[in-house]
Design a protein around this motif. Structure first.
Motif, mmCIF file in Angstrom:
data_model
loop_
_atom_site.group_PDB
_atom_site.id
_atom_site.type_symbol
_atom_site.label_atom_id
_atom_site.label_comp_id
_atom_site.label_asym_id
_atom_site.label_seq_id
_atom_site.Cartn_x
_atom_site.Cartn_y
_atom_site.Cartn_z
ATOM 1 N N GLN A 37 126.271 18.812 -0.416
ATOM 2 C CA GLN A 37 125.393 18.324 -1.417
ATOM 3 C C GLN A 37 126.204 18.167 -2.781
ATOM 4 O OE1 GLN A 37 124.651 20.641 0.628
ATOM 5 N NE2 GLN A 37 122.638 20.351 1.521
ATOM 6 N N ILE A 38 125.833 17.280 -3.738
ATOM 7 C CA ILE A 38 126.596 17.373 -5.044
ATOM 8 C C ILE A 38 126.147 18.542 -5.881
ATOM 9 C CG2 ILE A 38 126.795 14.815 -4.892
ATOM 10 C CD1 ILE A 38 124.018 14.544 -6.628
ATOM 11 N N SER A 39 126.668 18.619 -6.970
ATOM 12 C CA SER A 39 126.222 19.777 -7.853
ATOM 13 C C SER A 39 124.875 19.893 -8.417
ATOM 14 C CB SER A 39 127.357 20.254 -8.697
ATOM 15 O OG SER A 39 127.564 18.907 -9.674
ATOM 16 N N GLU A 40 124.399 18.712 -9.098
ATOM 17 C CA GLU A 40 123.154 18.788 -9.482
ATOM 18 C C GLU A 40 122.437 17.368 -9.142
ATOM 19 O OE1 GLU A 40 123.647 18.526 -13.743
ATOM 20 O OE2 GLU A 40 124.422 20.495 -13.882
ATOM 21 N N PRO A 41 121.164 17.370 -9.143
ATOM 22 C CA PRO A 41 120.475 16.027 -8.547
ATOM 23 C C PRO A 41 120.554 15.056 -9.516
ATOM 24 C CG PRO A 41 118.856 17.977 -8.690
ATOM 25 C CD PRO A 41 120.233 18.684 -9.483
ATOM 26 N N ARG A 42 120.589 13.619 -9.093
ATOM 27 C CA ARG A 42 120.748 12.685 -10.052
ATOM 28 C C ARG A 42 120.188 11.286 -9.091
ATOM 29 N NH1 ARG A 42 127.190 12.612 -9.158
ATOM 30 N NH2 ARG A 42 127.268 11.280 -7.003
ATOM 31 N N PRO A 43 119.970 10.382 -9.893
ATOM 32 C CA PRO A 43 119.403 9.036 -9.167
ATOM 33 C C PRO A 43 120.564 8.357 -8.246
ATOM 34 C CG PRO A 43 118.728 9.026 -11.528
ATOM 35 C CD PRO A 43 119.912 10.083 -11.254
ATOM 36 N N GLU A 44 120.311 8.154 -6.982
ATOM 37 C CA GLU A 44 121.047 7.624 -6.191
ATOM 38 C C GLU A 44 120.465 6.304 -5.647
ATOM 39 O OE1 GLU A 44 124.278 8.187 -5.338
ATOM 40 O OE2 GLU A 44 124.701 9.991 -6.326
ATOM 41 N N GLY A 45 120.564 5.139 -6.240
ATOM 42 C CA GLY A 45 119.903 4.089 -5.985
ATOM 43 C C GLY A 45 119.989 3.351 -4.446
ATOM 44 N N GLN A 46 121.147 3.525 -3.963
ATOM 45 C CA GLN A 46 121.644 3.037 -2.687
ATOM 46 C C GLN A 46 121.559 4.122 -1.428
ATOM 47 O OE1 GLN A 46 122.274 -0.263 -2.597
ATOM 48 N NE2 GLN A 46 121.843 0.066 -4.788
ATOM 49 N N LEU A 47 120.881 4.935 -1.527
ATOM 50 C CA LEU A 47 120.479 5.822 -0.291
ATOM 51 C C LEU A 47 120.017 4.976 0.908
ATOM 52 C CD1 LEU A 47 119.112 9.026 -1.699
ATOM 53 C CD2 LEU A 47 121.430 8.385 -1.580
ATOM 54 N N TYR A 48 120.841 5.455 2.066
ATOM 55 C CA TYR A 48 120.442 4.488 3.366
ATOM 56 C C TYR A 48 119.319 4.817 4.124
ATOM 57 C CZ TYR A 48 122.710 2.241 7.456
ATOM 58 O OH TYR A 48 122.947 1.265 8.598
ATOM 59 N N LEU A 49 118.574 3.856 4.334
ATOM 60 C CA LEU A 49 117.579 3.830 5.482
ATOM 61 C C LEU A 49 116.478 4.895 5.333
ATOM 62 C CD1 LEU A 49 119.312 2.377 8.589
ATOM 63 C CD2 LEU A 49 118.087 0.879 6.927
ATOM 64 N N GLN A 50 116.485 5.926 6.213
ATOM 65 C CA GLN A 50 115.375 7.279 6.334
ATOM 66 C C GLN A 50 115.746 7.907 5.259
ATOM 67 O OE1 GLN A 50 115.525 7.417 11.121
ATOM 68 N NE2 GLN A 50 114.845 9.069 10.018
ATOM 69 N N CYS A 51 116.766 7.765 4.551
ATOM 70 C CA CYS A 51 117.127 8.792 3.279
ATOM 71 C C CYS A 51 116.662 8.101 1.933
ATOM 72 C CB CYS A 51 118.700 9.204 3.125
ATOM 73 S SG CYS A 51 119.081 10.259 4.742
ATOM 74 N N SER A 52 116.089 6.932 1.910
ATOM 75 C CA SER A 52 115.719 6.141 0.848
ATOM 76 C C SER A 52 114.640 6.986 0.020
ATOM 77 C CB SER A 52 115.513 4.663 0.910
ATOM 78 O OG SER A 52 114.364 4.580 1.965
ATOM 79 N N PRO A 53 113.967 7.421 0.374
ATOM 80 C CA PRO A 53 112.727 8.182 -0.327
ATOM 81 C C PRO A 53 113.259 9.105 -1.480
ATOM 82 C CG PRO A 53 111.922 8.260 1.781
ATOM 83 C CD PRO A 53 113.531 7.741 1.955
ATOM 84 N N TRP A 54 114.406 9.468 -1.232
ATOM 85 C CA TRP A 54 115.011 10.539 -2.552
ATOM 86 C C TRP A 54 115.860 9.721 -3.387
ATOM 87 C CZ3 TRP A 54 114.447 11.912 2.679
ATOM 88 C CH2 TRP A 54 113.655 13.151 2.923
ATOM 89 N N LYS A 55 115.758 8.442 -3.309
ATOM 90 C CA LYS A 55 116.837 7.710 -4.242
ATOM 91 C C LYS A 55 116.600 7.968 -5.853
ATOM 92 C CE LYS A 55 114.170 3.312 -4.293
ATOM 93 N NZ LYS A 55 112.683 4.172 -3.805
#
Length: 246
Positions: A37-55
């Motif tokens: 995990q990264i240190s703090e949450p942030r937008p990640e627009g390119q999350l892959y397939l099943q993980c995309s809901p958290w983008k």
């Protein structure tokens, strides 16, 4: 009870309550101190397939989510196929479980210190929605495994997990007789089985589309009754003091 002692306890309760409110703000949007995990949450627009809901707000990177979809990925060198090839429908749930674990920014109420060398924190007793637990179990019940606790006890001599020498592969339902057995035991009580449904707003959802519904769930457990707040944030002493003052 002596009046001065009562006042002291009241002061301590108010102080702890204040600290719990500060803690609650942090715990609503935070990343656990795990392996990837990264240190703090942030937008990640390119999350892959099943993980995309958290983008829109994530604790994971695109690379982590791509690896989450691979067999024997570098994330944990974990082999889903330790008792034959895992069915695709079953594997989808483990991929979703990995996305939830790596990406979720709203697990704060259930984060605790971990004793493993590869991570400093873990989650314990996350209340999983009934639909997610039951569908996970139903889609895996025809698969095979050799252990009920997948966190520990594997043979890692080859660099990836193998069944221990004193175990044998059995049908899923022989190892996990029920959905509750599976959801609570497979990752050392990371999840807590509930009869709460997704529309209750009181359980965490692994599977969702659109805005992440789990922030409101975390808010409920942090901002509910004093006892709920205390237990969710680990402030059990708060409950004790409240009981003494009653």
């Amino acid at each position: 009870m002596d009046i001065s002692l009562s006042r002291l306890l009241l002061f301590l309760v108010l102080l702890i309550a204040l600290l719990s409110c500060v803690s609650a703000v942090d715990k609503l949007n935070m990343c656990m101190d795990g392996k990837h995990q990264i240190s703090e949450p942030r937008p990640e627009g390119q999350l892959y397939l099943q993980c995309s809901p958290w983008k829109d707000n994530a604790c994971c990177t695109a690379n982590t989510t791509e690896e989450a979809h691979q067999d024997n990925s570098y994330l944990y060198n974990f082999n889903w196929n330790h008792c034959g090839i895992m069915s695709d429908k079953c594997k989808e749930h483990f991929i979703q479980d990995t996305c939830f674990y790596e990406c979720s920014p709203h697990l704060g109420p259930w984060i605790q210190q971990a004793s493993e060398s590869w991570r400093k924190e873990r989650i314990v007793d996350v209340p999983l929605c009934l639909e997610d637990c039951k569908s996970w179990f139903e889609d895996c019940k025809d698969d095979y495994t050799c252990k009920e606790n997948w966190h520990k006890g594997w043979d890692w001599s080859s660099g990836t997990n193998r069944c221990p020498h004193d175990s044998h592969c059995s049908r899923w339902t022989e190892i996990f007789p029920s959905a509750q057995d599976m959801c609570e035991k497979i990752w050392s009580n990371s999840y807590k089985y509930t009869t709460l449904t997704k529309d209750s707003g009181r359980c965490m959802q692994m599977w969702f589309t659109g805005p992440n519904p789990n922030r409101k769930v975390a808010e409920y457990y942090l901002n509910g009754s004093p006892e709920t707040v205390a237990m969710a944030t680990g402030l059990q002493v708060y409950v004790l003091l409240m009981m003494l003052l009653r």
